[in-house]
Design an enzyme around this catalytic site. Structure first.
Site, PDB file in Angstrom:
ATOM      1  N   HIS A 187       0.809  -1.223   0.000  1.00  0.00           N
ATOM      2  CA  HIS A 187       0.000   0.000   0.000  1.00  0.00           C
ATOM      3  C   HIS A 187       0.840   1.270   0.000  1.00  0.00           C
ATOM      4  CE1 HIS A 187       0.673  -0.056   4.445  1.00  0.00           C
ATOM      5  NE2 HIS A 187       0.513   1.247   4.335  1.00  0.00           N
TER       6      HIS A 187
ATOM      7  N   HIS B  89       4.007   9.833  11.940  1.00  0.00           N
ATOM      8  CA  HIS B  89       3.221   8.728  12.484  1.00  0.00           C
ATOM      9  C   HIS B  89       4.191   7.617  12.887  1.00  0.00           C
ATOM     10  CE1 HIS B  89       3.659   7.506   8.262  1.00  0.00           C
ATOM     11  NE2 HIS B  89       3.230   6.287   8.550  1.00  0.00           N
TER      12      HIS B  89
END
Length: 319
Positions: A115, A179
């Protein structure tokens, strides 16, 4: 030759969040507007810079850079499975140009992407096969880190190569911003035994998860994580979402001060903005390629801190 640049964040939680982020509609508009602009630019060739989450690249052999001469996307959560439309001869010529420019990229005759590539490609281009596309992998998820200086040099060399082509070229960077997804992709030596074996071998080790078990694990854990975030059990601080760190990066990025990343302490950046901040290598490579090919300054389209998505999300473009 004409060039365009798009850099955008990705996250599996875009497709399995348990609570809609506050800026969800704004983020979707920004994605759609940029995808429309890409369609209007009508690229004849795309260089996509991305990372990996132990779906195609493993610790038994982890290159700093790798160019795919053919590629297929795995069906991990947040990704889009299927073959990629890679123009093999152009990809080989690009690698030859890189090596003649003292950039020693590895090659893959059968690259598996996840992804980290396929989500942004699909959002911006509509599918994995809609445009001829050369995937350029950068190790962003594990130490030893690639120096930002080397990534800059990689991007500049690819931009110079693009100048030799009489084509409309899009440089696409996928990843970031701050993140820290180590819950799903633990640091080396910190995971369960079968997870560590998977990260090392990709299923070749007898003690490893199988490919199907790895994908199932990611599916289950991301849905669990989404629920934990919605309940307040995982917070922006836990995920190292850091607007100050992101603003510091974006200030240099949008002011054409890309060489200043050369001196950044990457371990300090990870401490402030999580391991996901290393995916900004893809932005640096894409922007340096765009600049070397004669492109204009990047412009920030959108930025938000979205704990529900597990990321601070940014979208940047340049023409």
């Amino acid at each position: 030759m004409m060039t365009s640049l798009v850099c955008a964040s990705h996250s599996p939680l875009l497709y399995c969040y348990a609570r809609e982020p506050e800026d969800w509609q704004g983020l979707q508009r920004a994605f759609a507007e940029r995808a429309q602009a890409v369609s209007e630019f009508d690229p004849e060739l795309v260089f996509a810079f991305g990372s990996d989450h132990f779906n195609g690249f493993f610790l038994k052999t982890m290159p700093a850079f790798c160019v795919g001469l053919s590629a297929e996307a795995a069906g991990d959560i947040g990704g889009f499975a299927g073959p990629v439309n890679v123009p093999g001869k152009i990809a080989v010529a690009c690698v030859e140009y890189l090596r003649n420019s003292d950039i020693d990229s590895a090659v893959s005759y059968k690259m598996t992407i996840d992804h980290a590539f396929s989500q942004t490609i699909s959002i911006m281009l509509g599918s994995l096969t809609s445009r001829p596309l050369i995937p350029v992998f950068i190790n962003c998820i594990t130490t030893p880190f690639v120096p930002f200086r080397r990534t800059r040099m990689l991007g500049e060399a690819i931009g110079r190569y693009a100048l030799t082509l009489n084509k409309r070229v899009l440089f696409l960077g996928s990843g970031g911003m701050s993140h820290h997804p180590t819950r799903y992709y633990p640091e080396h030596g910190m995971g369960e035994e079968e997870v560590e074996a998977w990260k090392l071998s990709g299923g070749d080790d007898p003690g490893s998860l199988t490919p199907a078990q790895w994908l199932e694990r990611l599916e289950v854990m991301h849905h669990e994580g989404a629920e934990m975030i919605a309940r307040g059990e995982r917070t922006a601080r836990d995920m190292r979402l850091n607007p100050a760190s992101d603003r510091r990066f974006l200030e240099l990025f949008t002011q054409d001060r890309l060489e200043e990343y050369d001196d950044w302490d990457q371990h300090e950046l990870v401490e402030q903005g999580g391991i996901g901040s290393m995916e900004l290598h893809t932005w640096i490579a894409a922007a340096c390629a765009h600049k070397a090919a004669g492109g204009n300054l990047p412009v920030l389209d959108f930025y938000t801190v979205a704990p529900e998505l597990g990321i601070a999300a940014g979208i940047v473009h340049a023409d």
